[in-house]
Design an enzyme around this catalytic site. Structure first.
Site, PDB file in Angstrom:
ATOM      1  N   SER A 262       0.829  -1.202   0.000  1.00 31.09           N
ATOM      2  CA  SER A 262       0.000   0.000   0.000  1.00 31.09           C
ATOM      3  C   SER A 262       0.861   1.249   0.000  1.00 31.09           C
ATOM      4  O   SER A 262       2.055   1.204   0.290  1.00 31.09           O
ATOM      5  CB  SER A 262      -0.941   0.000   1.211  1.00 31.09           C
ATOM      6  OG  SER A 262      -0.492   0.918   2.177  1.00 31.09           O
ATOM      7  N   LYS A 263       0.226   2.356  -0.345  1.00 33.84           N
ATOM      8  CA  LYS A 263       0.949   3.632  -0.414  1.00 33.84           C
ATOM      9  C   LYS A 263       1.511   4.026   0.946  1.00 33.84           C
ATOM     10  O   LYS A 263       2.397   4.867   1.028  1.00 33.84           O
ATOM     11  CB  LYS A 263       0.012   4.732  -0.904  1.00 33.84           C
ATOM     12  CG  LYS A 263      -0.361   4.534  -2.359  1.00 33.84           C
ATOM     13  CD  LYS A 263      -0.741   5.836  -3.016  1.00 33.84           C
ATOM     14  CE  LYS A 263      -0.842   5.616  -4.513  1.00 33.84           C
ATOM     15  NZ  LYS A 263      -0.989   6.832  -5.273  1.00 33.84           N
ATOM     16  N   ARG A 264       0.989   3.434   1.996  1.00 27.61           N
ATOM     17  CA  ARG A 264       1.503   3.756   3.332  1.00 27.61           C
ATOM     18  C   ARG A 264       2.847   3.076   3.604  1.00 27.61           C
ATOM     19  O   ARG A 264       3.579   3.497   4.478  1.00 27.61           O
ATOM     20  CB  ARG A 264       0.482   3.370   4.401  1.00 27.61           C
ATOM     21  CG  ARG A 264      -0.631   4.391   4.565  1.00 27.61           C
ATOM     22  CD  ARG A 264      -1.560   4.012   5.699  1.00 27.61           C
ATOM     23  NE  ARG A 264      -2.225   2.738   5.416  1.00 27.61           N
ATOM     24  CZ  ARG A 264      -3.312   2.630   4.658  1.00 27.61           C
ATOM     25  NH1 ARG A 264      -3.848   3.691   4.127  1.00 27.61           N
ATOM     26  NH2 ARG A 264      -3.860   1.452   4.442  1.00 27.61           N
ATOM     27  N   HIS A 269       7.192   3.587  -2.402  1.00 29.05           N
ATOM     28  CA  HIS A 269       7.419   4.843  -3.128  1.00 29.05           C
ATOM     29  C   HIS A 269       8.680   4.791  -3.982  1.00 29.05           C
ATOM     30  O   HIS A 269       9.777   4.581  -3.482  1.00 29.05           O
ATOM     31  CB  HIS A 269       7.482   6.023  -2.157  1.00 29.05           C
ATOM     32  CG  HIS A 269       6.140   6.303  -1.555  1.00 29.05           C
ATOM     33  ND1 HIS A 269       5.215   7.111  -2.176  1.00 29.05           N
ATOM     34  CD2 HIS A 269       5.559   5.844  -0.429  1.00 29.05           C
ATOM     35  CE1 HIS A 269       4.105   7.137  -1.443  1.00 29.05           C
ATOM     36  NE2 HIS A 269       4.293   6.375  -0.376  1.00 29.05           N
TER      37      HIS A 269
END
Ligand code: GLU
Ligand code: ZN
Length: 489
Positions: A262-264, A269
């Site tokens: 997930s982006k978390r 990134h």
């Protein structure tokens, strides 16, 4: 499909920062196109920006998407800043085109106006005891009177696509044959009540207009494919496009505990890798492994080798687990594969960012760096490791400080080392080594680790450094002696 002619696209939405799933999809599409172009074939990689969601799209993210592609070296044949026969490639600039297609679909009754509110649809579904979710087709065949009545109430319609009856089947390039019963795929909205087109319209319409032959994208979008295929068929029937593209859905990328990355998760990134000193070559190699392998027992390869070997049929449909340790190991291998001049060129911005080198690089520093790189090249796993390893060589004596500490025994060793080196007449690696060995090991009887460790700290500031004797030679007689003296003062 037109034989031998491949057109693929990568079409991110510029919302937020690019993540690794983004990069994996971009890579596979790019490689697919480049592979098709081998041996006189034709392969075109189209880059399109899906920015019709005005609330979520940002210019900052748009710049980041382009920057990410350039950092990875995934060049595009058509797209932003490059142009091409289907320009513009930003959907926010294609409003006219979508309105035109929407009007044609409407005229041929592939779509219809729907005046219902979500609450009304839910209430009807409930009353009918229906297990099917979503729209129920209520407005498919409204009479003129019904339409007039809704309009009189001030309602404004959304446009819905009329899903055909029966089932939708396609042979997925990754997952084989997939079938959806259309009773579970409700008529879906193509634009908002204010006329703004939605992803459901613009994504397949642009694939059709841009003559995309193969749609390779993440499995998270698989559920839109049964909606898009009938829309493509409608566009073919209307003469707007010639073929329905083939589809291939790339496996999920999972993180810790087999949950979808997930982006978390910080490791999701893309720029984290750039900023922590990964080589794009290393990251691309790792991304390639998220669903594909070049052969048994072989993890390290170049992107050119991947282009040569890639076949979408070899992509594994099972989820791919993201393993940062493995990514780092593969990056380290690519660091060793780079020619030293290139590696030197790549570490310079990282050394500048840490204030080790000036921008532009001073001539004397450039020479010193050239001499020092062979000492550290084999020891670096990431570009960011250059600054802590080489910083001592470029530090001036006033600002030089010890990162690791010397104890009393260490200070005694440093004093003895100073004495031995001060007496040296020539300042070469071999002489330095001989002098230190004779004094510290032979005369004082120290084990090599206890002999050279403190010297290393005194001149480089750290317990871990490039090879000691070579480092002393590069640092020079005056600076070395002054550091040894300062460390015991
Ligand atoms: N803009 C869509 C996304 O980023 C593209 C989906 C697709 O590849 O069809 O999710
Ligand atoms: Zn309706």
């Amino acid at each position: 499909m037109t034989e031998g002619r491949v057109r693929v696209r990568f079409c991110p939405s510029p919302t937020g920062s690019p993540h690794v799933g983004f990069a994996r999809t971009a890579l596979y599409n790019w490689v697919f196109a480049r592979h098709a172009a081998l041996n006189g074939g034709q392969g075109t990689f189209v880059f399109r920006i899906e920015d019709t969601d005005k609330a979520r799209s940002t210019e900052e993210s748009y710049d980041a998407m382009l920057g990410a592609m350039r950092w990875l070296g995934l060049d595009w044949d058509e797209g932003p800043e490059v142009g091409g026969p289907h320009a513009p490639y930003r959907q926010s600039e294609r409003g006219e085109i979508y309105r035109d297609v929407l009007a044609k679909l409407h005229d041929s009754r592939f779509t219809y106006d729907c005046y219902c509110t979500t609450d009304e649809v839910d209430a009807r579904r409930k009353a009918a005891g229906s297990k099917v979710q979503g729209y129920d087709g209520f407005c498919r065949d409204l009479t003129e009177e019904q339409v007039a009545a809704f309009r009189a109430e001030g309602r404004r319609p959304v446009v819905r696509f009329r899903m055909p009856d029966g089932s939708i089947t396609w042979t997925d390039l990754v997952r084989g044959e997939i079938t959806f019963e259309t009773q579970f795929v409700p008529d879906y909205a193509l634009c908002r009540a204010n006329g703004d087109p939605l992803y459901t319209l613009v994504n397949p319409v642009d694939d059709a207009l841009m003559e995309i032959t193969h749609v390779l994208r993440g499995e998270d979008i698989l559920s839109s494919t049964p909606r898009q295929i009938p829309l493509h068929e409608a566009l073919v029937e209307l003469g707007i496009s010639k073929v329905v593209p083939e589809f291939g859905h790339l496996p999920f990328v999972t993180g810790e505990g087999n949950k979808k990355l997930s982006k978390r998760d910080p490791e999701s990134h893309l720029f984290m890798y750039r900023d922590t000193g990964f080589l794009p070559e290393g990251l691309l190699n790792y991304l390639a492994l998220l669903g594909w392998a070049i052969g048994p027992d072989r993890d390290v390869f170049t992107v050119e080798e991947m282009v040569e070997a890639f076949d979408i049929k070899d992509v594994n449909p099972n989820p791919a687990r993201f393993d940062i340790k493995k990514a780092e190991a593969i990056n380290a291998d690519h660091m060793r594969m780079l020619p030293i001049e290139e590696l030197t060129h790549r570490v310079i911005p990282f050394l500048q960012a840490e204030g080790v080198l000036t921008d532009p690089v001073d001539d004397a520093d450039a020479k010193l760096l050239e001499l020092a790189m062979p000492l550290v090249a084999e020891r670096m796993n990431k570009l960011t490791e250059a600054a802590p390893m080489l910083g001592f060589l470029f530090a001036d004596e006033e600002s030089f400080t010890l990162v690791d500490e010397l104890d009393d025994a260490g200070r005694d060793v440093v004093r003895a080392a100073h004495e031995a080196l001060a007496a040296l007449e020539t300042w070469s690696t071999a002489d330095i080594e001989a002098a230190l060995r004779s004094k510290l090991v032979d005369e004082l009887g120290l084990k090599p680790r206890l002999a050279f460790g403190p010297v290393r700290i005194a001149v480089t500031g750290r317990k871990v450094s490039p090879p000691l004797f070579e480092s002393l030679e590069l640092l020079g007689r005056d600076r070395s002696l002054s550091r040894l003296a300062a460390a015991v003062a």
